[in-house]
Each structure stands twice: as C-alpha cells, then as structure tokens.
Design an enzyme around this catalytic site. Structure first.
Site, mmCIF file in Angstrom:
data_model
loop_
_atom_site.group_PDB
_atom_site.id
_atom_site.type_symbol
_atom_site.label_atom_id
_atom_site.label_comp_id
_atom_site.label_asym_id
_atom_site.label_seq_id
_atom_site.Cartn_x
_atom_site.Cartn_y
_atom_site.Cartn_z
ATOM 1 N N THR A 157 43.041 -12.413 10.589
ATOM 2 C CA THR A 157 43.147 -14.173 10.253
ATOM 3 C C THR A 157 44.739 -14.412 11.060
ATOM 4 O OG1 THR A 157 43.447 -14.568 8.615
ATOM 5 C CG2 THR A 157 41.313 -15.009 9.045
ATOM 6 N N LYS A 183 42.228 -7.460 5.774
ATOM 7 C CA LYS A 183 42.534 -8.023 6.153
ATOM 8 C C LYS A 183 43.453 -9.148 4.928
ATOM 9 C CE LYS A 183 42.372 -12.455 7.014
ATOM 10 N NZ LYS A 183 42.775 -13.365 5.873
ATOM 11 N N THR A 194 40.398 -8.653 -3.213
ATOM 12 C CA THR A 194 41.161 -9.120 -2.523
ATOM 13 C C THR A 194 40.674 -10.022 -1.177
ATOM 14 O OG1 THR A 194 43.340 -9.425 -0.666
ATOM 15 C CG2 THR A 194 41.552 -7.464 -0.539
ATOM 16 N N GLU A 280 51.920 -14.300 4.614
ATOM 17 C CA GLU A 280 52.185 -14.754 6.225
ATOM 18 C C GLU A 280 53.621 -15.059 6.263
ATOM 19 O OE1 GLU A 280 48.876 -18.076 6.361
ATOM 20 O OE2 GLU A 280 49.842 -18.475 4.955
ATOM 21 N N ASN A 402 51.701 -22.026 6.824
ATOM 22 C CA ASN A 402 50.698 -23.637 6.299
ATOM 23 C C ASN A 402 50.995 -24.507 6.297
ATOM 24 O OD1 ASN A 402 49.204 -21.172 5.398
ATOM 25 N ND2 ASN A 402 51.068 -20.208 4.538
ATOM 26 N N THR A 407 46.157 -27.755 12.528
ATOM 27 C CA THR A 407 46.781 -28.534 13.924
ATOM 28 C C THR A 407 46.938 -27.520 14.893
ATOM 29 O OG1 THR A 407 48.264 -28.854 12.946
ATOM 30 C CG2 THR A 407 46.943 -30.649 12.240
#
Lengths: 407, 407
Positions: A157, A183, A194, A280, A402, A407
């Site tokens: 992702t 992932k 995970t 991230e 995040n 959006t």
C-alpha cells in the site's frame, strides 16, 4: 543454511511448486495504475499455518482464512488484494470473501475451502467486486513459477519497496527452501501477526509442527516490531508447506527440526525488519537490543517499549542522543528492574551507566544515530533474558501521509 | 457549586491561606529568561494526598515526596522547578532534593519533612543547585496570596499556556474553594498521575478521605488523557487541604462529601483537558466519549485507545472523517465487544452504524473535525458503562519539537 541474495526476488515462489501472479485492477480508486491483486498457488495442496490479528475488529478475510486453517490446516492458493481492507463491511464483506474463494477455486479446479484470502487498505468500504473479479481472472492467467516479485509488489500500500526473502537449508539430504513476502507501512503494531506476510516452503511438515514453527518465528519477528502502535484489523501471517522437497515429514523429533524453525524464523525476521524500516515516513531502522533482563519475555517488553516510544523515535530522527527517553520508556514497559543497574549504549558508545549520566562523545553518538540501522542497547543487570525489537524513526512525513490518507 | 471564571488566574492560591511565588533562575541553560522555580505555601499545615508515576524510573523528587506523604500525610510547602527533571541522577539527585527541603524549611521556619518537591524537564542532568538555590530564595520572598498565576507560569516547559482552575462550593455553610495548576505538553500518558498538577483547598478534610478524593478525581481526569503514549518519570499530582474554610472535617459520611469529591474531580478534569489540548504541537482537543460498554472500566479502555491512536490523531489533524481508524483503535483496546454492535459519531453525525459504513455528509464531518474540541462518540451496545478521554491531534510540530528537544 545460506542466504541466496540473488534469488531474493523469487520470494514466495522460490520453493518448489509455488507459483504467483498479479494484476492491476484499480481496487483503490478505479485507476488500474499499479498491481493490486495477487495470487499465490501451489502445485500440491499445502499444509497451512496462520496467525491473525487479535483486534476485536477483524477483516472478513481474516475471519474466513483463520476458520479454514483451523478446520483443515490446508490451503492450495491465496488471493490477496491491496487498496481495500474489507474490514467493517458487515455481511457484504463476508459474502465477498466467499465469492473470491468460489471464483479462484473455479479457475484452479479446487474447492473454495482451498483458497485463503487476505486484504489490506482502507477500512469500511465494500470491495469493488467487479474490478476485483477481473483482477483475479487476469492474475490467475499470469501465474508463473518465478512470479514472486509481482506478488510482492501487488500487496503493497504505502510501502515504498517490496519485502521478500529466500532461505535454503538441507533436510534429509534434500534442499529445502523457504520463501516469503510481506507488506507493512502504517497501522503496524502486530499483536499475533503483522499486516500481511506470506511464507512458503517446499519442506514436508506436519501440520501441528508447522503452526508451532510459525508461532516461534512470529514471536521473534513480527511481534517485535512497531511502526505506530496501532494494531491493524487485517494482520495475517500465513506459512504454506507443500512438501515438494521430498524430505521426511518435519516435526519436533526430526533431527533437522531446530534448523528448519531457525530458518523460518530468520526469514520472518528479515521481513519484519524490512517492514519496520519502511514504516510510513521512516528514514531509518531502529534496532533495540535488551540484555540482562530477568527473562526473555521481560527483555522483549522493554525492547518493544523503547522502539514504540514516540519520544525515542523523534530523538532518533533528530539524531539527538537523549538517552533519558530510552530509560524512561524502559521504565514504563511494565517490567520490574532496578533503574540503578541499567546501562544504555548507542552503538558502542555508553551513554548511561547505572541509571545515570556518563560523559560521552555527543558528536560520535549523533553519527551513530544518523546511520541506518540505528543500534540501541539496554543492559538491565537482572539476569540473562534478552530480546531484540525493531522500529523506525517518527518524522513529519508520517503526519503528512496519515493526515490525508483517504483524500 | 459555580465556576468563578474571573478568579481562575488565582489558581492554587484561590483557597484561603495558600500563597505562591516564583523566580527566573535559568535552570535549563543558565539564562534567567522565564520563571522556572515556584513555591506553594500554606499558612497552616495542610493534609496532603498524592499520586505519582508508575514508571520504574522515577525522579528523586517523586521518591522523596511520595515517601513524605506516605509517612505523615501532611505538607506545608511545595517547591517546584521546571527545566530539569532530576531523574536518572542517582545519589546526587536524592541529596539535591534533601538540600531543597532543608533550604525551604529554613526560609519558612518549617521542618524539611514539611516540604514537597516536584521537578520537570530534561532527564539525566544533575540540578544546577547554585542557580536553583538562588531561585528558591527569590521565590520565597515573592510569595503572595494571589501568586497563583506566577506559580502556574513557572512550572511550564514546552506548554504554550498556563493551566489553572478554581472551583467553589458550600460545606457546612462555609465557602470552600478548590484551586489548581498543572503542566503537561510531552511525555504525557499518565499512569497514576500526570506530569505535574497541584490542587489546593481550604476545606478541612480527613487524610484518608483526601487520598480517596484524589484517587477518584485522578481516575476520571489525568488517567483519561494522553498526548504521546509516553509515561513520564516525574508524574506528580498533589492535593493539599489546609482546613482554613472552617467546615467540619470532610469524610465519606459527611453530607457534603460527594459534592466535594465532585468539585475536586471537576477541577482535575479541567486541568487534564487543558494539558491534552496543549499537547506538544497540538492544534486541538479530541474528546472521545464511549457509551454502552459492559462496564465503565471497559469504556475507559476503549476511550483511551481511541485518543491514543496515532492514526486517529493524524486523521483529526487532517480533518479526515476516517472512522475506520476509530473502530480499529476500539478493537485493539483489550475490551471485549461485538464490532457489529458499534455506532460511531463525529459530533452528532453518525459515520458508522453496526460496525459498518453509513452514508453521511463528509463536508459536515470535516467541519466538526476542524473545530475545537473535536467530539467523537463510540456507542458499543453491550451495557451501560461509559467514559470520556481527552487527547490531541498529532502534527508535524510534535516531530519538530521532539526531534531537537535538547539542542
């Protein structure tokens, strides 16, 4: 046992008899710009072990796949999609998983119960079944015995690179391989497993033993990483063993059992570290080693508190050798120890002795903190318990990603 | 009971007989640019209750003050410094606390044991005792019966505003006041207490009862907030009751007991919310209300998981009505409930019903998420347990502040 780096891209298809394929189906937003549907297929039915999220809120895929493994401990194919978690989607979500199983079973001449399903992505939105169905059909056509890289790509992702692993060992004179793909990225604080990780092996393994090997591997790998403290609704780790290597069935009394478990564990650790490093917004991997705890369990608790601390993570990002935050996190880990006996190291540099400050070369410590990975060591002085946990730094980019994920 | 907003700045000095003063001593870096030493003094010896961090690593001030309260349940003055936590400072730290107590006792004609001490700031650096000692002397000269604002200013670190409260009620026909001041900012995930909070009252209260009132108040306030999940080494909440209001001693069988506890709790909640709203880098307060849990305890667990989730915090920052993250956090709270019975509201807007999506006005939800406070509500449908917890959004500024805290 030796790592074969050149074959790492084979990933889940490295062991004999495993095939994989992927397709770009536009699951997320209708734009088929990247691979987002993947299929893993084994020529032979595979013994299957799995570990799944302990979140009360679970994806329909997790519910179905866990039930299949509990009932029959056997799978022959796994369908995975990214871009949509199929979580909090109610009865529609459950029906969609069954539809996926039926379609894949038809394509491969199997029973629906032979198909595992895993999903990752946005929560609370029903799967776009038309697009997913087209993607499954295309991915099934594309499966190859070296399709591991495509599989590893399709499950991502917000990950920034693929996470694959290949390990090899000899069992009963036969070459046995272990392959894997995973992932991670956000919502990573695995509790049982995970986000998504798939391990394959051509070893012949008894089903109870396979689950035991997986539990051991997960405890030392995916259970020892955190990106943001959020335990996902979709955590899934699967280990499929199709027996095509031709060894005698592995189980705890087999002379090669420990080496097999060790190889599976190493493969899982490799993937878990890759997930932590690719958290991230992360710029580097933090590896926290805890020694001298009263038990391994206590050591693990401390190591996880340290890599989970937002203040430690931001200090690493800022290359600030602020060891007080490390000791503070150790202190609230829920482990009982005397802070007066704690030493802390950044790399090889002692920054805290017996719970207090020692003079050290701050610039040298900053250099270590700017490296990748960043090795931290906490020596507790209570016993011989030890553990390692992996996390990542916390950066502005995590916030950016995040604050506007949908959006 | 009524709130007297105009007197809020009186803070800890609002109740009769409490005085406070502060000085700029340059504790942090030698530059005496802001108030950083504060003294709270009561004309009469005060019954004292306290709650302290459960971190294994504790400031020398926490150790000493907890011991005093346990031994005698009585204090007459409290010395507080910001800029240095006096944690992980070994025997030197312990000796420094005693020196502070002796100096303050001399200045006020008290015994060292009558002096409470609290510190907040950087960990692992010994207190600059020369500067601190000068600051204590100056602050003692400056104490006034309306010095609450100076006290509230001096205890701040990266906080951006002072946090004070005043409440008033009538007990036995006498006006009783409760005053308070607190500081928060980072390393805020109180477990027994928050960073630093001081509550005063001129009520006469029996010592066991006072501790009970404080425990009740802290459970509903400081135990229900989180900024970053890091439990500090220095969390301290003190409640001092000097009896100067002239009421009969309050205890659980007093007819006004419940109202007194309620007033203390309201005061504590006021301060706790102020800490949450002023979390490092925060732009707004998140108020999460959980209803319908099997018990209040279960409700609190869910509410705290939601306000503690980095993904919920970043979604609020981005004004993204991503309710899946709220449900996910509820799911890993360790509370047992059926996700199929969960409804979620952003303000009054239902965004999730029975664990699944419902159509809603996204723009209206964004408007709520851009407001302050941001009201979130999770209705579980198991029983009548309810709770509220307060947190803040997570922004790039948190990273900036903490990546370079010491530099």
């Amino acid at each position: 046992m030796q790592q074969e780096e050149r074959q790492e891209w084979l990933g889940v298809t490295a062991p004999k008899g495993f095939w994989a394929g992927a397709a770009a189906a536009g699951i997320r937003d209708g734009k088929a710009e990247r691979l987002d549907v993947a299929i893993l297929y084994s020529e032979q039915p595979a013994v299957a072990a799995g570990m799944f999220t302990t979140n009360r809120v679970r994806s329909a895929a997790v519910e179905a796949t866990e039930a299949r493994i509990r009932e029959q401990r056997r799978l022959q194919a796994v369908v995975v999609n990214s871009g949509n978690a199929n979580a909090c989607t109610g009865e529609q979500g459950t029906a969609d998983v069954l539809a996926i199983q039926i379609q894949a079973a038809d394509l491969f001449g199997l029973e629906p119960g032979d198909i595992g399903v895993a999903s990752t992505g946005v929560i609370g939105v029903p799967l776009p079944m038309d697009r997913l169905s087209a993607g499954i059909e295309e991915a099934a056509k594309k499966i190859r015995d070296d399709g591991g890289r495509a599989f590893a790509e399709a499950i991502l992702t917000t990950d920034t690179y693929t996470k694959e692993v290949v390990r090899e060992l000899t069992v009963d004179g036969q070459t046995v391989r272990i392959g894997g793909a995973a992932k991670g990225s956000g919502m990573i604080h695995p509790n049982m497993a995970t986000m998504l990780a798939f391990l394959t092996t051509d070893a012949e393994v008894e089903s109870e033993a396979l689950q035991e090997a997986l539990r051991h591997a997960v405890d030392a790998s995916f259970h020892c990483i955190s990106v943001d403290g959020d335990t996902s609704t979709n955590d899934t780790v699967l280990l499929l063993a199709n027996g095509m290597a031709g060894n005698r069935p592995l189980r705890p009394d087999h002379p090669d059992w420990d080496r097999f478990v060790e190889a599976v564990t190493e493969a899982a650790i490799h993937l878990a570290k890759a997930i932590a490093r690719d958290g991230e917004g992360a710029t580097r991997l933090i590896e926290t080693r805890v020694e001298g705890a009263s038990t391994d369990e206590e050591a693990r608790r401390v190591a996880k508190a340290v890599i989970g601390s937002s203040l430690v993570k931001t200090a690493v990002y800022g290359a600030d050798p602020n060891w007080g935050r490390i000791l503070c996190a150790a202190g609230y880990a829920g482990s009982s120890f005397d802070p007066q006996n704690v030493d802390i190291y950044i790399g090889d540099i002692a920054v805290c002795r017996r719970g207090g400050a020692v003079p050290f070369d701050e610039e040298a410590a900053r250099v270590v903190l700017r490296g990748d990975p960043v090795p931290l060591r906490v020596v507790i002085g209570e016993g011989s318990g030890k553990a390692v946990a992996w996390g990542c730094d916390l950066t502005e980019r995590y916030i950016e990603i995040n604050a506007h994920y949908r959006t």
